[in-house]
Write a protein that holds these residues in place. Sequence first.
Motif, short mmCIF file in Angstrom:
data_model
loop_
_atom_site.label_atom_id
_atom_site.label_comp_id
_atom_site.label_asym_id
_atom_site.label_seq_id
_atom_site.Cartn_x
_atom_site.Cartn_y
_atom_site.Cartn_z
N GLY A 232 -2.63 17.21 -16.89
CA GLY A 232 -3.05 18.58 -16.61
C GLY A 232 -1.92 19.58 -16.61
O GLY A 232 -2.00 20.63 -15.99
N VAL A 233 -0.84 19.26 -17.32
CA VAL A 233 0.30 20.18 -17.40
C VAL A 233 -0.01 21.27 -18.43
O VAL A 233 -0.54 20.98 -19.51
N ARG A 234 0.33 22.51 -18.10
CA ARG A 234 0.01 23.61 -19.01
C ARG A 234 0.91 23.57 -20.25
O ARG A 234 2.13 23.64 -20.15
N ILE A 235 0.28 23.40 -21.42
CA ILE A 235 0.99 23.45 -22.69
C ILE A 235 0.98 24.89 -23.17
O ILE A 235 -0.08 25.49 -23.31
N GLU A 236 2.16 25.45 -23.39
CA GLU A 236 2.22 26.84 -23.83
C GLU A 236 2.01 26.95 -25.34
O GLU A 236 1.28 27.79 -25.82
N THR A 237 2.70 26.08 -26.09
CA THR A 237 2.58 26.07 -27.55
C THR A 237 2.34 24.64 -27.99
O THR A 237 3.17 23.76 -27.74
N ASN A 238 1.21 24.42 -28.64
CA ASN A 238 0.88 23.09 -29.11
C ASN A 238 1.87 22.62 -30.18
O ASN A 238 2.63 23.43 -30.70
N ILE A 250 7.12 21.29 -29.05
CA ILE A 250 5.99 21.61 -28.19
C ILE A 250 6.59 22.23 -26.93
O ILE A 250 7.64 21.79 -26.45
N TYR A 251 5.96 23.30 -26.41
CA TYR A 251 6.47 24.01 -25.23
C TYR A 251 5.49 23.88 -24.07
O TYR A 251 4.27 23.97 -24.26
N PHE A 252 6.07 23.72 -22.89
CA PHE A 252 5.23 23.57 -21.69
C PHE A 252 6.06 23.96 -20.48
O PHE A 252 7.25 24.27 -20.62
N PHE A 253 5.44 23.97 -19.30
CA PHE A 253 6.12 24.45 -18.10
C PHE A 253 6.19 23.37 -17.02
O PHE A 253 5.23 22.60 -16.86
N ASP A 254 7.30 23.35 -16.30
CA ASP A 254 7.35 22.50 -15.12
C ASP A 254 6.57 23.20 -13.99
O ASP A 254 6.16 24.36 -14.14
N PRO A 255 6.33 22.53 -12.86
CA PRO A 255 5.50 23.14 -11.81
C PRO A 255 6.10 24.40 -11.22
O PRO A 255 5.41 25.20 -10.60
N ALA A 256 7.42 24.59 -11.40
CA ALA A 256 8.09 25.77 -10.84
C ALA A 256 8.00 26.98 -11.76
O ALA A 256 8.19 28.11 -11.33
N GLY A 257 7.73 26.74 -13.06
CA GLY A 257 7.70 27.84 -14.02
C GLY A 257 8.85 27.82 -15.00
O GLY A 257 8.98 28.74 -15.81
N ASP A 291 2.44 29.67 -37.50
CA ASP A 291 1.76 30.87 -37.02
C ASP A 291 2.37 32.14 -37.61
O ASP A 291 1.68 33.11 -37.88
N GLY A 292 3.68 32.12 -37.74
CA GLY A 292 4.37 33.30 -38.25
C GLY A 292 4.42 34.45 -37.26
O GLY A 292 4.75 35.58 -37.61
N VAL A 293 4.11 34.16 -36.00
CA VAL A 293 4.05 35.22 -34.98
C VAL A 293 4.69 34.72 -33.70
O VAL A 293 4.44 33.59 -33.27
N VAL A 294 5.53 35.56 -33.10
CA VAL A 294 6.04 35.27 -31.76
C VAL A 294 5.26 36.16 -30.81
O VAL A 294 5.35 37.38 -30.88
N ASN A 295 4.48 35.56 -29.94
CA ASN A 295 3.68 36.41 -29.05
C ASN A 295 4.49 36.83 -27.82
O ASN A 295 5.56 36.30 -27.54
N GLN A 296 3.95 37.80 -27.12
CA GLN A 296 4.66 38.37 -25.98
C GLN A 296 4.90 37.32 -24.89
O GLN A 296 5.92 37.31 -24.23
N ARG A 297 3.94 36.42 -24.76
CA ARG A 297 4.07 35.36 -23.75
C ARG A 297 5.32 34.54 -23.98
O ARG A 297 6.05 34.21 -23.06
N PHE A 298 5.59 34.24 -25.25
CA PHE A 298 6.75 33.42 -25.56
C PHE A 298 8.05 34.15 -25.23
O PHE A 298 9.06 33.53 -24.93
N LEU A 299 8.01 35.48 -25.32
CA LEU A 299 9.23 36.24 -25.04
C LEU A 299 9.42 36.52 -23.56
O LEU A 299 10.40 37.12 -23.15
N THR A 300 8.48 36.05 -22.74
CA THR A 300 8.62 36.20 -21.29
C THR A 300 9.55 35.12 -20.76
O THR A 300 9.36 33.96 -21.04
#
Length: 303
Positions: A232-238, A250-257, A291-300
């Motif tokens: 159940g870990v949040r995958i940011e980019t498949n 593949i990008y994902f987050f640890d529980p701290a962010g 994708d050819g796109v960097v979304n705003q979420r990725f730049l956070t």
Amino acid sequence: MSILRLSHVEIRVPDLELATAYYTEVVGMYETAREPDRVFLKCWDEHQHHSLILRFAPTYGLDHMGWKVESREDLDEYATRLAEVGVDIVRHDAEEIGPGHGEAIRFTLPSGHLMELVHGMEQVGNLLPNTNPPPKPLGLVGFAPPRLDHIFLTCEDVNLNTRFLVDVLGFHLTEQVLGDDGFQVATWLEVSHASHDIALVTGQDRGLHHFAWWVDDWNEIRNVADVLAYHGVRIETNPTRHGATRGHCIYFFDPAGNRNEAFTGGYWVDPDEPPVTWTEAEMGRAIFYYDGVVNQRFLTVHS
Ligand SMILES: [Fe+2]
């Protein structure tokens, strides 16, 4: 004199037990030491005492990154070189910094990131015998990456920090995104013949975008996704591919962010090879080739 590779990263986590559970059971790292407010971890194929330190703090982000140098004399030579360009250095004995740690010098990059050069970290061995070893241990937990691979930071002035890494510390620029105004938006640099050991992207100073583990191939990236989804870990980019470095990721987050990545592929370079340049219009493809796109979420990012 040379920096060999990224040695370790120290990150902040507000819940030490939760983060330790994630890094040992989901990622599959091994705990090698513990202090009241810090946990030391390594990957199964790493010989050194630790490649990740979790430090209890009320927030997340990067405390420092450590880079391994070849010899003790290298520390002196880098100290001299840094002093010559007006950078303040702090020297640390082996015992001073923490368990298993070697002798080190610490300083800050123009971006404010705390950087350490270390020699002589304790060797605790990987999980294989040195004689007639099998290719991997049985019974690994989580997605079990063999080793730490690279770090990706944010900074306000990519040009300035890239120049510092190249001119003062001997890194080699492998790829860059050049803005239409001629300034570097993002850069990738290496010291180990890999496509990159560190990368910088425009953003806030002292920011950690992510750190990445190596996994052996594209199928292993799928396995990482399976393990993350199971837990159940949040995958940011498949699972996908970068244009810059050509790596799979593949990008994902640890529980701290803190953002994590599993990475494979890419290429090998010699230090005298010219960099690859991506134009600002193609930056999306440089980061995510399909994708050819960097979304705003990725730049956070977090600092
Ligand atoms: Fe990365």
